[in-house]
Design a protein around this motif. Sequence first.
Motif, PDB file in Angstrom:
ATOM      1  N   ILE A   1       0.833  -1.192   0.000  1.00 23.02           N
ATOM      2  CA  ILE A   1       0.000   0.000   0.000  1.00 23.02           C
ATOM      3  C   ILE A   1       0.874   1.250   0.000  1.00 23.02           C
ATOM      4  CG2 ILE A   1      -0.260   0.172   2.523  1.00 23.02           C
ATOM      5  CD1 ILE A   1      -3.282   0.812   1.919  1.00 23.02           C
ATOM      6  N   HIS A   2       0.500   2.245  -0.795  1.00 20.57           N
ATOM      7  CA  HIS A   2       1.306   3.447  -0.953  1.00 20.57           C
ATOM      8  C   HIS A   2       0.684   4.635  -0.213  1.00 20.57           C
ATOM      9  CE1 HIS A   2       4.033   2.295  -4.595  1.00 20.57           C
ATOM     10  NE2 HIS A   2       3.880   1.287  -3.752  1.00 20.57           N
ATOM     11  N   LEU A   3       1.430   5.710  -0.188  1.00 21.24           N
ATOM     12  CA  LEU A   3       1.076   6.891   0.602  1.00 21.24           C
ATOM     13  C   LEU A   3      -0.356   7.352   0.365  1.00 21.24           C
ATOM     14  CD1 LEU A   3       1.901   9.332   2.437  1.00 21.24           C
ATOM     15  CD2 LEU A   3       2.663  10.475   0.327  1.00 21.24           C
ATOM     16  N   ASP A   4      -0.760   7.500  -0.891  1.00 26.41           N
ATOM     17  CA  ASP A   4      -2.082   8.047  -1.198  1.00 26.41           C
ATOM     18  C   ASP A   4      -3.212   7.204  -0.605  1.00 26.41           C
ATOM     19  OD1 ASP A   4      -0.631   9.855  -2.643  1.00 26.41           O
ATOM     20  OD2 ASP A   4      -1.461   9.328  -4.599  1.00 26.41           O
ATOM     21  N   SER A   5      -2.976   5.909  -0.442  1.00 22.64           N
ATOM     22  CA  SER A   5      -4.030   4.989  -0.009  1.00 22.64           C
ATOM     23  C   SER A   5      -3.954   4.601   1.454  1.00 22.64           C
ATOM     24  CB  SER A   5      -3.983   3.708  -0.866  1.00 22.64           C
ATOM     25  OG  SER A   5      -4.149   4.011  -2.234  1.00 22.64           O
ATOM     26  N   PHE A   6      -2.795   4.804   2.098  1.00 14.43           N
ATOM     27  CA  PHE A   6      -2.605   4.274   3.444  1.00 14.43           C
ATOM     28  C   PHE A   6      -3.018   5.296   4.506  1.00 14.43           C
ATOM     29  CE2 PHE A   6       0.382   2.609   6.902  1.00 14.43           C
ATOM     30  CZ  PHE A   6      -0.552   1.675   7.324  1.00 14.43           C
TER      31      PHE A   6
ATOM     32  N   HIS B   1      -1.678  10.010   6.454  1.00 14.05           N
ATOM     33  CA  HIS B   1      -1.254   8.889   5.621  1.00 14.05           C
ATOM     34  C   HIS B   1       0.241   8.689   5.845  1.00 14.05           C
ATOM     35  CE1 HIS B   1      -4.668   8.543   2.493  1.00 14.05           C
ATOM     36  NE2 HIS B   1      -5.129   9.242   3.514  1.00 14.05           N
ATOM     37  N   ILE B   2       0.677   7.419   5.819  1.00 20.31           N
ATOM     38  CA  ILE B   2       2.089   7.092   6.008  1.00 20.31           C
ATOM     39  C   ILE B   2       2.625   6.443   4.730  1.00 20.31           C
ATOM     40  CG2 ILE B   2       3.759   5.692   7.315  1.00 20.31           C
ATOM     41  CD1 ILE B   2       2.673   7.904   8.997  1.00 20.31           C
ATOM     42  N   ASP B   3       3.832   6.815   4.356  1.00 19.20           N
ATOM     43  CA  ASP B   3       4.498   6.268   3.173  1.00 19.20           C
ATOM     44  C   ASP B   3       5.384   5.093   3.609  1.00 19.20           C
ATOM     45  OD1 ASP B   3       5.933   5.739   0.869  1.00 19.20           O
ATOM     46  OD2 ASP B   3       6.165   7.849   0.325  1.00 19.20           O
TER      47      ASP B   3
ATOM     48  N   CYS C   1       0.841  -0.218  -6.083  1.00 19.92           N
ATOM     49  CA  CYS C   1       0.068  -0.041  -4.857  1.00 19.92           C
ATOM     50  C   CYS C   1      -1.004  -1.128  -4.837  1.00 19.92           C
ATOM     51  CB  CYS C   1      -0.579   1.340  -4.800  1.00 19.92           C
ATOM     52  SG  CYS C   1      -1.710   1.550  -3.391  1.00 19.92           S
ATOM     53  N   THR C   2      -0.941  -1.996  -3.844  1.00 17.11           N
ATOM     54  CA  THR C   2      -1.882  -3.112  -3.779  1.00 17.11           C
ATOM     55  C   THR C   2      -3.330  -2.653  -3.590  1.00 17.11           C
ATOM     56  OG1 THR C   2      -1.237  -3.324  -1.451  1.00 17.11           O
ATOM     57  CG2 THR C   2      -0.213  -4.819  -3.018  1.00 17.11           C
TER      58      THR C   2
END
Length: 275
Positions: A171-176, A212-214, A239-240
């Motif tokens: 999972i990437h920054l935009d989604s987490f 959000h965390i990267d 990004c999963t």
Amino acid sequence: MKQPRLHFYRIGEGVTAFSSTRQGGYSEGRYGEFNINRYCGDDEQHIRQNRASLCELLGIRDERLIMPHQVHEAEIIVVDNDFLQLSDTERQQRLEGVDALMTNVPEVCIGVSTADCIPVLLFDRVRRVSAAIHAGWRGTAKRIVEKTVAAMTATYDCGSQDIVAQIGPGIHLDSFEVGDEVYASFAQEGFPMETISRKYPAHDGSSMEKWHIDLPECNRQQLLSCGIPDSQIMVSEICTYQQYERFFSARRLGINSGRIFTGICMSCDAAAKGV
């Protein structure tokens, strides 16, 4: 026999490194199609079929495909010839509560299981040592990547300048999106929050903003702090959460769903040649 569709990485000569996709297996529903994780509720027969097809593709026996039962901690173990001589029961006991594996034994595939967490593969090109790391947010905050590099150095005398790293799909920054307590955990551990966090509008559509965390960047920074050159650190753009139709995402599918297997296997021929 069905063949798993793998996403391969170039990490070194004589090394097969990959992440599994959801395609090319026997599992069904939210586990479909390819899942080899025995701890998420999938049918055991499907898991055995999927393991068999993966082992056939890799050219190894089933007992040389090693995956731990991860618990979001920072326990690391060595997979050596003594480990390979253990009974199935003894192996399972040894693999319980483990989140990273390392080995210098060829024709053994070590790997970790993820579905939004971050998988990290390491390979020392000189000493021919590999590692597979499960770095969820808890493991990342506990600096499991740094601890694994230190363990490789202590066990095999690895040199950080010789290590190549692959950060896999997660999972990437935009989604987490995370709660304030997760943000606080990273801040308390001394992470540079200005480079690894950002506020976005909340996913629930409210007027609130959430942290959000990267996670890929958190782990990349740990690799850099260990002395691994930036040019030898590769980060997957997958990004999963966004690509859940191709890769498993627990946030999309729920925890009762399949898992990505990210593994690394060194060939015997390359080891003999000293490649």
